[in-house]
Design an enzyme around this catalytic site. Sequence first.
Site, mmCIF file in Angstrom:
data_model
loop_
_atom_site.group_PDB
_atom_site.id
_atom_site.type_symbol
_atom_site.label_atom_id
_atom_site.label_comp_id
_atom_site.label_asym_id
_atom_site.label_seq_id
_atom_site.Cartn_x
_atom_site.Cartn_y
_atom_site.Cartn_z
ATOM 1 N N ILE A 1 0.819 -1.210 0.000
ATOM 2 C CA ILE A 1 0.000 0.000 0.000
ATOM 3 C C ILE A 1 0.852 1.259 0.000
ATOM 4 C CG2 ILE A 1 -0.224 0.033 2.515
ATOM 5 C CD1 ILE A 1 -2.747 1.248 -0.167
ATOM 6 N N GLY B 1 -6.111 -6.668 1.042
ATOM 7 C CA GLY B 1 -6.572 -5.655 1.990
ATOM 8 C C GLY B 1 -5.692 -4.427 1.905
ATOM 9 N N GLU B 2 -5.523 -3.741 3.038
ATOM 10 C CA GLU B 2 -4.636 -2.567 3.123
ATOM 11 C C GLU B 2 -5.111 -1.386 2.285
ATOM 12 O OE1 GLU B 2 -0.616 -3.568 2.073
ATOM 13 O OE2 GLU B 2 -0.542 -5.317 3.380
ATOM 14 N N ALA B 3 -6.325 -1.414 1.734
ATOM 15 C CA ALA B 3 -6.812 -0.395 0.799
ATOM 16 C C ALA B 3 -6.106 -0.473 -0.544
ATOM 17 C CB ALA B 3 -6.688 1.017 1.376
ATOM 18 N N SER B 4 -5.533 -1.651 -0.856
ATOM 19 C CA SER B 4 -4.779 -1.791 -2.107
ATOM 20 C C SER B 4 -5.663 -1.589 -3.329
ATOM 21 C CB SER B 4 -4.094 -3.155 -2.159
ATOM 22 O OG SER B 4 -5.029 -4.197 -1.918
#
Length: 353
Positions: free
Chosen positions: A114, A314-317
């Site tokens: 990210i 996840g991680e806002a990727s």
Amino acid sequence: MPTDASFSVPEIPFTSMADLRAACLSLPERNRTCGNRIRQRDAVLTKPPGSLGRLEELALWVGEWQGTERPTLDKVQITIFAGNHGVVQRGISPWPSEVTCQMVANFEHGGAAINQLARNAEANLNVVCLQNLQATEDLSQTAAMTQDGFLSAVSDGYRAVSKDADLFCAGEMGIGNTTPAAALCAALLGGSGSDWAGRGTGLDDKGVQLKAAVIDDALTLHGSAMSDPLEVARCLGGYELAAIMGSVLAARHHGIPVLLDGFVCTAAMLPLVKIAPEVLDHTRLSHCSAEAGHRKLAKALALVPLLDFGLRLGEASGAALAIPLLRGAIACHNGMATFAEAAVSQKSDSPTE
């Protein structure tokens, strides 16, 4: 912020479930006057009507929520909410809870995916650790959070959103958090653990079966809470899911468009939707993840993903990857010449033989 004379920003922190429920029901609307002006400009740009497809809709969406006919993405905020889960002790993840803290350090040192994607998207990235990464209770044995803990996490998420952001993206980090996400789906959309449990960060078939059984245990235990979406979020969710819910609610109150990320972030929206179905009007789904259940969840919420890359990080990727699409949409809307400016003839309305 969209104009709505009946709306006032709630006081934070939330001190009761009633206060939070009232905030969920008090929602400003998009600026439709700006939307009409955007449509009028789009109609005279040098292109056939509708030829830029979803880019046209995205420019309209951003402009209506920013309250301007010339939207911008000068201040893009990505926030990762990190939390731990007591249910990990049931063996529902191949990774230990310590990885959550270790990955937070990796984010802070710029070494995660990210960090690279946020830099590429020209977005500001920050991390919020919930409850100092103290784990929730095991949701299959008792409520995941006390009421005070749940409201504190929602309030932390609400406060994390910068009021002057042009776009907000929430991400998550929490070993085991696809289990509470799947539990929320089962509780609020129906079905059993096997209908929603996926492989998460790499479970084998036996691990997925155990995960489904743990979710079924939780659904049975908390059956009396199923009629109240906020109680479902408290009993079956997690600190970072609660914070994501609070952040998306804050963005709505501040008139900030939101890009949702993957399965966990989308599942965190379910309690809001069950209280106010229109609560996600200011959001778009950045992508459809490879985690089992996300496609079904997106369909249930009528969210059409912008990307489908098989991501499950996840991680806002996924949200970070979609930011350049929004930049392209806005660049076309703001920068293209009109037919009059370019001295280009428009299509004739007369029928042709």
